[in-house]
Design an enzyme around this catalytic site. Structure first.
Site, PDB file in Angstrom:
ATOM      1  N   SER A 154      50.566 -36.537  14.996  1.00 22.38           N
ATOM      2  CA  SER A 154      50.362 -35.352  15.832  1.00 22.38           C
ATOM      3  C   SER A 154      48.951 -35.244  16.409  1.00 22.38           C
ATOM      4  CB  SER A 154      50.689 -34.081  15.044  1.00 22.38           C
ATOM      5  OG  SER A 154      49.754 -33.890  14.008  1.00 22.38           O
ATOM      6  N   HIS A 200      44.825 -30.404  12.590  1.00 26.31           N
ATOM      7  CA  HIS A 200      44.996 -30.094  14.017  1.00 26.31           C
ATOM      8  C   HIS A 200      43.707 -29.540  14.599  1.00 26.31           C
ATOM      9  CE1 HIS A 200      49.694 -29.874  14.196  1.00 26.31           C
ATOM     10  NE2 HIS A 200      49.231 -31.102  14.069  1.00 26.31           N
ATOM     11  N   ASP A 251      50.732 -24.379  17.369  1.00 26.09           N
ATOM     12  CA  ASP A 251      51.286 -24.437  16.011  1.00 26.09           C
ATOM     13  C   ASP A 251      51.961 -23.162  15.521  1.00 26.09           C
ATOM     14  OD1 ASP A 251      50.410 -27.022  15.786  1.00 26.09           O
ATOM     15  OD2 ASP A 251      48.591 -26.529  14.675  1.00 26.09           O
TER      16      ASP A 251
END
Length: 186
Positions: free
Chosen positions: A56, A96, A122
């Site tokens: 990701s 992230h 998210d």
């Protein structure tokens, strides 16, 4: 045959050599724990080193990259910074990038994250009803990385038989080494 040689080496070890083996193993484990706890204190992070488990965050980080984290309370969270955070109800932390920051008038900061390789933010990952993360959710902030070193961790998690075999091979090699070389001076 390797297994018969191993058993012969173990049989030749006297009690003193066996105790020495156990003591060496205990010292290795305790040293690793002390280093880990020391890193926790120095970095301010409950987990100073993490492995990237998904794609990701590509192209910034790839699956298997080893990240070094810090989590200083006095450092403000900034847009564009890469954070590792935990979500209530999920065991594995997520790596992230901070997408947006929302600061209230009282100085309380909330922020939104997104994986570089993901199409959307998210909010779908957060617990139901949660739209922002808070500083308490942060495990650490990425300060450096070593590419692909953590792939061993991924292999051990994805293939449990690999983990067992690797541990057995390491143990056997260690016993053989000490029985042939290290135990001779005892």
């Amino acid at each position: 045959m390797l297994s018969l040689d191993f058993l012969d080496d173990v049989r030749r070890m006297n009690k003193r050599q066996l105790y020495y083996q156990v003591l060496n193993f205990g010292m290795i484990v305790s040293s690793a724990l002390m280093i880990w706890k020391g890193l926790m204190v120095i970095t301010g992070s409950e987990s100073p080193i993490v492995v990237v488990l998904s794609g990701s965050m590509e192209p910034a980080f790839h699956r298997g990259d080893l990240l070094f984290l810090t989590n200083r309370v006095e450092d403000p969270i900034r847009v564009g910074e890469i954070v590792v955070f935990r979500i209530e109800g999920r065991e594995i932390p997520i790596v992230h990038r901070v997408l947006k920051i929302h600061e209230k008038q009282n100085g309380h900061i909330k922020f939104l994250t997104k994986g570089d390789n993901n199409a959307v933010d998210d909010r779908g990952l957060y617990k139901q009803g949660q739209h922002w993360l808070e500083k308490k959710d942060v495990v650490g902030r990425a300060r450096g990385f070593v590419p692909y070193i953590g792939i061993v961790t991924i292999l051990m998690n994805d293939y449990p038989k690999f983990k067992v075999r690797a541990c057995i091979v390491c143990f056997i090699k260690n016993v053989i080494f000490w029985a042939r070389c290290g135990g001779s001076h005892l």
